[in-house]
Design a protein around this motif. Structure first.
Motif, PDB file in Angstrom:
ATOM      1  N   GLY A  90       0.806  -1.216   0.000  1.00 60.55           N
ATOM      2  CA  GLY A  90       0.000   0.000   0.000  1.00 60.55           C
ATOM      3  C   GLY A  90       0.833   1.256   0.000  1.00 60.55           C
ATOM      4  N   ALA A  91       0.136   2.382   0.086  1.00 63.65           N
ATOM      5  CA  ALA A  91       0.801   3.686   0.144  1.00 63.65           C
ATOM      6  C   ALA A  91      -0.115   4.684   0.829  1.00 63.65           C
ATOM      7  CB  ALA A  91       1.155   4.178  -1.256  1.00 63.65           C
ATOM      8  N   ASN A  92       0.505   5.574   1.606  1.00 61.78           N
ATOM      9  CA  ASN A  92      -0.188   6.697   2.223  1.00 61.78           C
ATOM     10  C   ASN A  92       0.163   7.985   1.492  1.00 61.78           C
ATOM     11  OD1 ASN A  92      -1.385   5.347   4.600  1.00 61.78           O
ATOM     12  ND2 ASN A  92       0.739   5.065   5.246  1.00 61.78           N
ATOM     13  N   ALA A  93      -0.834   8.841   1.326  1.00 67.64           N
ATOM     14  CA  ALA A  93      -0.617  10.214   0.856  1.00 67.64           C
ATOM     15  C   ALA A  93      -1.026  11.138   1.992  1.00 67.64           C
ATOM     16  CB  ALA A  93      -1.439  10.498  -0.396  1.00 67.64           C
ATOM     17  N   PHE A  94      -0.054  11.813   2.586  1.00 66.07           N
ATOM     18  CA  PHE A  94      -0.300  12.690   3.732  1.00 66.07           C
ATOM     19  C   PHE A  94      -0.405  14.133   3.235  1.00 66.07           C
ATOM     20  CE2 PHE A  94       2.169   9.086   5.314  1.00 66.07           C
ATOM     21  CZ  PHE A  94       1.405   8.664   6.396  1.00 66.07           C
ATOM     22  N   PHE A  95      -1.571  14.727   3.389  1.00 70.21           N
ATOM     23  CA  PHE A  95      -1.775  16.109   2.970  1.00 70.21           C
ATOM     24  C   PHE A  95      -1.487  17.087   4.099  1.00 70.21           C
ATOM     25  CE2 PHE A  95      -4.828  13.432   0.606  1.00 70.21           C
ATOM     26  CZ  PHE A  95      -4.187  13.485  -0.624  1.00 70.21           C
ATOM     27  N   SER A  96      -1.636  16.612   5.338  1.00 68.97           N
ATOM     28  CA  SER A  96      -1.282  17.393   6.521  1.00 68.97           C
ATOM     29  C   SER A  96      -0.946  16.420   7.634  1.00 68.97           C
ATOM     30  CB  SER A  96      -2.428  18.314   6.935  1.00 68.97           C
ATOM     31  OG  SER A  96      -2.057  19.108   8.045  1.00 68.97           O
ATOM     32  N   GLY A  97       0.143  15.692   7.444  1.00 67.59           N
ATOM     33  CA  GLY A  97       0.488  14.641   8.375  1.00 67.59           C
ATOM     34  C   GLY A  97      -0.649  13.629   8.466  1.00 67.59           C
ATOM     35  N   HIS A  98      -0.843  13.051   9.644  1.00 70.57           N
ATOM     36  CA  HIS A  98      -1.931  12.104   9.847  1.00 70.57           C
ATOM     37  C   HIS A  98      -3.289  12.788   9.942  1.00 70.57           C
ATOM     38  CE1 HIS A  98       0.357   8.391  10.368  1.00 70.57           C
ATOM     39  NE2 HIS A  98       1.227   9.068  11.093  1.00 70.57           N
ATOM     40  N   ASN A  99      -3.297  14.117  10.038  1.00 70.38           N
ATOM     41  CA  ASN A  99      -4.573  14.823  10.173  1.00 70.38           C
ATOM     42  C   ASN A  99      -5.428  14.740   8.925  1.00 70.38           C
ATOM     43  OD1 ASN A  99      -2.520  16.487  12.045  1.00 70.38           O
ATOM     44  ND2 ASN A  99      -4.561  16.497  12.923  1.00 70.38           N
ATOM     45  N   SER A 100      -4.794  14.585   7.766  1.00 69.63           N
ATOM     46  CA  SER A 100      -5.533  14.454   6.511  1.00 69.63           C
ATOM     47  C   SER A 100      -4.726  13.557   5.589  1.00 69.63           C
ATOM     48  CB  SER A 100      -5.750  15.828   5.864  1.00 69.63           C
ATOM     49  OG  SER A 100      -6.389  15.693   4.608  1.00 69.63           O
ATOM     50  N   LYS A 101      -5.270  12.366   5.289  1.00 69.41           N
ATOM     51  CA  LYS A 101      -4.497  11.439   4.469  1.00 69.41           C
ATOM     52  C   LYS A 101      -5.407  10.494   3.703  1.00 69.41           C
ATOM     53  CE  LYS A 101      -3.755   7.679   7.825  1.00 69.41           C
ATOM     54  NZ  LYS A 101      -2.747   6.885   8.571  1.00 69.41           N
ATOM     55  N   LEU A 102      -4.866   9.947   2.626  1.00 71.99           N
ATOM     56  CA  LEU A 102      -5.488   8.866   1.869  1.00 71.99           C
ATOM     57  C   LEU A 102      -4.574   7.653   1.948  1.00 71.99           C
ATOM     58  CD1 LEU A 102      -6.687  10.596  -1.441  1.00 71.99           C
ATOM     59  CD2 LEU A 102      -8.130   9.841   0.461  1.00 71.99           C
ATOM     60  N   THR A 103      -5.174   6.464   2.050  1.00 74.11           N
ATOM     61  CA  THR A 103      -4.416   5.219   2.054  1.00 74.11           C
ATOM     62  C   THR A 103      -5.024   4.266   1.031  1.00 74.11           C
ATOM     63  OG1 THR A 103      -3.917   5.442   4.408  1.00 74.11           O
ATOM     64  CG2 THR A 103      -3.620   3.266   3.438  1.00 74.11           C
ATOM     65  N   LEU A 104      -4.184   3.711   0.179  1.00 73.14           N
ATOM     66  CA  LEU A 104      -4.606   2.707  -0.791  1.00 73.14           C
ATOM     67  C   LEU A 104      -3.827   1.441  -0.515  1.00 73.14           C
ATOM     68  CD1 LEU A 104      -6.231   2.007  -3.393  1.00 73.14           C
ATOM     69  CD2 LEU A 104      -4.198   2.727  -4.691  1.00 73.14           C
ATOM     70  N   GLU A 105      -4.539   0.308  -0.375  1.00 71.20           N
ATOM     71  CA  GLU A 105      -3.855  -0.944  -0.047  1.00 71.20           C
ATOM     72  C   GLU A 105      -4.471  -2.125  -0.772  1.00 71.20           C
ATOM     73  OE1 GLU A 105      -2.446  -1.980   4.083  1.00 71.20           O
ATOM     74  OE2 GLU A 105      -3.843  -3.664   3.823  1.00 71.20           O
ATOM     75  N   TYR A 106      -3.611  -2.973  -1.303  1.00 76.30           N
ATOM     76  CA  TYR A 106      -3.995  -4.296  -1.810  1.00 76.30           C
ATOM     77  C   TYR A 106      -3.577  -5.316  -0.761  1.00 76.30           C
ATOM     78  CZ  TYR A 106      -3.458  -8.780  -4.149  1.00 76.30           C
ATOM     79  OH  TYR A 106      -3.503 -10.119  -4.461  1.00 76.30           O
ATOM     80  N   GLN A 107      -4.501  -6.223  -0.431  1.00 76.36           N
ATOM     81  CA  GLN A 107      -4.215  -7.230   0.581  1.00 76.36           C
ATOM     82  C   GLN A 107      -4.667  -8.589   0.096  1.00 76.36           C
ATOM     83  OE1 GLN A 107      -6.389  -8.082   4.598  1.00 76.36           O
ATOM     84  NE2 GLN A 107      -4.923  -6.444   5.009  1.00 76.36           N
ATOM     85  N   THR A 108      -3.852  -9.591   0.343  1.00 79.27           N
ATOM     86  CA  THR A 108      -4.232 -10.965   0.023  1.00 79.27           C
ATOM     87  C   THR A 108      -4.048 -11.839   1.258  1.00 79.27           C
ATOM     88  OG1 THR A 108      -3.830 -12.866  -1.440  1.00 79.27           O
ATOM     89  CG2 THR A 108      -1.930 -11.475  -0.907  1.00 79.27           C
ATOM     90  N   LEU A 109      -5.071 -12.612   1.593  1.00 82.42           N
ATOM     91  CA  LEU A 109      -5.066 -13.501   2.746  1.00 82.42           C
ATOM     92  C   LEU A 109      -5.238 -14.928   2.272  1.00 82.42           C
ATOM     93  CD1 LEU A 109      -5.306 -14.284   5.777  1.00 82.42           C
ATOM     94  CD2 LEU A 109      -7.760 -13.786   5.588  1.00 82.42           C
TER      95      LEU A 109
END
Length: 412
Positions: A374-393
């Motif tokens: 995955g990846a995080n995009a931090f627009f203002s630290g953790h206060n504003s962020k997007l996270t995209l993740e692919y997960q396989t179990l």
């Protein structure tokens, strides 16, 4: 009452620095109730919204196929804490989790729509660095992940198996009991004695004769025999000290601190599980969970890059051949995750990451594995962020389950 000031809090869980990585402000609002700020109320609110794609979702409760794409309110929370002087603190934390189209109710009165208490405790200080408290609390044992804050997780979500008692002996990873916590030099500790929940995820389950254990000790054996749990987590910090003002552990500092900690913890519930012999006679079995972990989070170079790395070994004994769904089982687990904040001077920061865990399942004599990219995009630290993740179990011989999730999060 003197003038009330409304100011931005510099930091969610301590009084110095920006440990959440926000270039704008810390994490909430502070209402000073006197001129020097020794009496105050702090308020934090956050929301995490998910869009999740899974082409292999199971049939719904009516036996119908579900849509591949689903939306949910993963978390909606409000946390408040206050001090009337340096010796006393009270904290209240409430909200809801995982509200989606399948559990919405027509007038918002259903179980899934209701706010509930996550935490409520009162605390008394024992000098500058130590304290005792009581209530519905999150001063857990086992590992850093079992004390993880949901505000600053590096991956999309916490490793589910690390919240190893959630719904079994507690209410959503919180027990009612007493705790002590503190700091001695570079050493930090938290220990607790708690009551075990009588109603849990196996509220109507009884063990089969000669079969596997069930987590039903408090209900079937009674609180005198199976009503207490004990927990502790201990860590040593080699670099910068982390705050333990509140129990919630930071997932990634985004290069604002230099942290290297090693820790060890435990959870014990005497007679927490129950087995039945061939004649149906019930016997309690002790539940014991042990964790050993390491956390490393440091800036790299002079261009804003940072590395976050974590590793956990967890040994879990819920009793003879215990297994509940694909979440809990007697066995062991190794979990690790690694993230890298890309260098740059822009306010928006990017952090690709990997996570992996491998679990040994005693009753199946098999393993489960889970990979996250995955990846995080931090627009203002953790206060504003997007996270995209692919997960396989991949759980034992079951078909692998693959999901793609996009999370939008804001907290103030």
């Amino acid at each position: 009452m003197k003038k009330i000031y409304l100011i931005a809090v510099a930091l969610l869980f301590s009084f110095k620095g920006f440990s959440q990585g926000s270039p704008d402000y810390g994490a909430g609002m502070k209402f000073n109730l006197n001129e020097d700020g020794s009496k105050y109320l702090r308020v934090i609110s956050w929301a995490q919204i998910w869009g999740q794609y899974n082409s292999d979702r199971p049939l719904d409760a009516n036996g119908k196929e579900q849509a591949d794409l689903d939306f949910s309110v993963r978390r909606a929370r409000v946390l408040m804490y206050a001090q009337i002087n340096k010796d006393f603190l009270i904290l209240t934390h409430f909200g809801l989790n995982s509200l989606n189209s399948a559990n919405l109710t027509p007038t918002g009165k259903g179980e899934s729509s209701q706010l509930f208490l996550h935490d409520v405790w009162a605390q008394y200080s024992l000098g500058k660095n130590n304290a005792i408290g009581a209530g519905l609390h999150y001063w857990n044992g086992i590992s850093r992940l079992n004390n993880q804050s949901t505000l600053n997780i590096m991956t999309l979500d916490n490793d589910r198996q690390a919240w190893a008692t959630l719904g079994l002996s507690d209410q959503f990873a919180r027990h009612i009991g007493v705790y002590a916590k503190g700091t001695v030099g570079k050493f930090q500790y938290r220990v607790s004695i708690n009551g075990a929940a009588t109603t849990n995820l196996q509220a109507t389950t009884v063990p089969t004769n000669g079969g596997a254990a069930t987590y039903t000790g408090a209900r079937l054996l009674g609180s005198k025999e199976a009503g207490r749990t004990y927990a502790g987590y201990f860590e040593y910090g080699f670099l910068d000290a982390e705050s333990n003002f509140l129990p919630y552990k930071v997932g990634t500092y985004l290069g604002t601190k230099k942290v290297f900690n090693i820790g060890a913890g435990f959870f014990s519930h005497p007679n927490g599980s129950v087995v039945a012999d061939l004649a149906g006679n019930l016997t309690g079995e002790n539940v014991n969970i042990f964790g050993l972990d390491a956390f490393y989070d440091v800036p790299v170079g002079k261009k804003g890059a940072a590395v976050t790395a974590y590793a956990l070994y967890q040994n879990t004994d819920y009793g003879k051949n215990y297994r509940l769904g694909t979440t809990y089982e007697t066995g062991s687990m190794i979990h690790t995750h690694l993230g890298y904040v890309l260098p740059g001077k822009s306010k928006t920061r990017f952090q690709p990451y990997l996570s992996y865990d491998s679990r040994k399942i005693d009753v199946l004599n098999d393993n489960a594995s889970q990979l996250g990219i995955g990846a995080n995009a931090f627009f203002s630290g953790h206060n504003s962020k997007l996270t995209l993740e692919y997960q396989t179990l991949k759980y034992a011989s079951d078909k692998a389950v693959n999901t793609v999730t996009l999370q939008a999060m804001i907290y103030l």
